[in-house]
Design an enzyme around this catalytic site. Structure first.
Site, mmCIF file in Angstrom:
data_model
loop_
_atom_site.group_PDB
_atom_site.id
_atom_site.type_symbol
_atom_site.label_atom_id
_atom_site.label_comp_id
_atom_site.label_asym_id
_atom_site.label_seq_id
_atom_site.Cartn_x
_atom_site.Cartn_y
_atom_site.Cartn_z
ATOM 1 N N ALA A 143 64.919 50.044 -7.854
ATOM 2 C CA ALA A 143 65.057 49.372 -6.557
ATOM 3 C C ALA A 143 66.145 50.117 -5.793
ATOM 4 C CB ALA A 143 65.440 47.915 -6.766
ATOM 5 N N VAL A 146 69.051 51.130 -10.505
ATOM 6 C CA VAL A 146 69.482 51.206 -9.106
ATOM 7 C C VAL A 146 69.152 52.606 -8.591
ATOM 8 C CG1 VAL A 146 71.430 51.088 -7.517
ATOM 9 C CG2 VAL A 146 71.342 49.561 -9.515
ATOM 10 N N LYS A 147 68.433 52.649 -7.468
ATOM 11 C CA LYS A 147 68.021 53.947 -6.921
ATOM 12 C C LYS A 147 68.975 54.320 -5.786
ATOM 13 C CE LYS A 147 63.489 56.023 -6.088
ATOM 14 N NZ LYS A 147 62.143 55.733 -5.571
ATOM 15 N N LEU A 148 69.537 55.510 -5.914
ATOM 16 C CA LEU A 148 70.537 55.988 -4.945
ATOM 17 C C LEU A 148 70.113 57.343 -4.419
ATOM 18 C CD1 LEU A 148 73.654 55.397 -7.245
ATOM 19 C CD2 LEU A 148 73.056 54.003 -5.258
#
Ligand code: G3P
Length: 217
Positions: free
Chosen positions: A56, A82-84
């Site tokens: 996400a 967690v997508k960064l």
């Protein structure tokens, strides 16, 4: 090779998941838009359905805000990654969030040097975008190969998640090179089952079977 499915469409994820084809899911702001769903609600539903990592993506661009958004997204379920984005601030957030034990998928990677930085910042996954490099007449597969070599040279444990996959050949080439994971739209994953000789062979078998006049059931 692990298969992640690149969509936020629950029905499509469920169909592939029932077949054991889904090792994880990736989403991004464009896929959330396409789904028409609330990010937290749809992400929770996906996490309840799928055991593996569900990416996400944050939308903040400053490190502190990325970290806050990442923590909030990670509260949805234990299997959130967690997508960064691969920016300097994204790398700072990656270091902090992985230090807290969260999975991080660093996305929008277009060079091997970017991938090297992501591994040094402790990324769980690096997402090189194959199709978008092909779109500008570069070879996305060269990038996957370079990252594979560099990570193997130094024993980095960051997993190569080949992304922006548009064709079955992208899947095949990623597997040949040794990407750890591919993420692909459901249609591409289903297309892997297709072959014209399979269709032709089946047609012939069924025609011959009809001539026998027999029934199995
Ligand atoms: O996994 C990244 C993907 O969603 C981007 O794909 O086809 O928009 O370049 P594409």
């Amino acid at each position: 090779m692990k298969f992640f499915v690149d969509t936020a469409e629950i029905d499509q994820i469920a169909e592939l998941n029932d077949l054991g084809m889904v090792d994880g899911v990736t989403t991004n702001p464009s896929l959330i838009l396409k789904s028409g769903r609330d990010i937290l609600e749809v992400t929770k539903e996906i996490c309840d359905l799928v055991d593996g990592p569900v990416s996400a993506e944050v939308v903040a661009t400053e490190a502190d805000k990325m970290i806050a958004e990442g923590r909030h997204l990670a509260e949805v379920a234990p299997n959130i990654a967690v997508k960064l984005p691969l920016t300097w601030n994204g790398l700072k957030a990656c270091k902090v969030l992985t230090g807290e034990g969260k999975m991080v998928n660093v996305t929008l990677c277009f060079s091997a040097n970017q991938a090297l930085l992501a591994a040094k910042a402790g990324a769980t996954f690096i997402s090189p975008f194959i199709g978008r490099l092909d779109d500008i007449n570069l070879d996305g597969m060269d990038l996957i190969a370079d990252i594979r070599q560099i990570y193997d040279n130094y024993g980095f444990e960051t997993e190569i998640l080949a992304a922006s996959i548009r064709s079955v050949n992208h899947v095949l080439d990623s597997a040949r090179i040794g990407a750890d994971v591919i993420t692909a739209p459901p249609a591409v994953i289903k297309k892997l089952a297709e072959h014209p000789l399979t269709d032709k062979g089946l047609e012939m078998f069924l025609a011959d079977w009809a001539k026998t006049g027999q029934k199995i059931l």
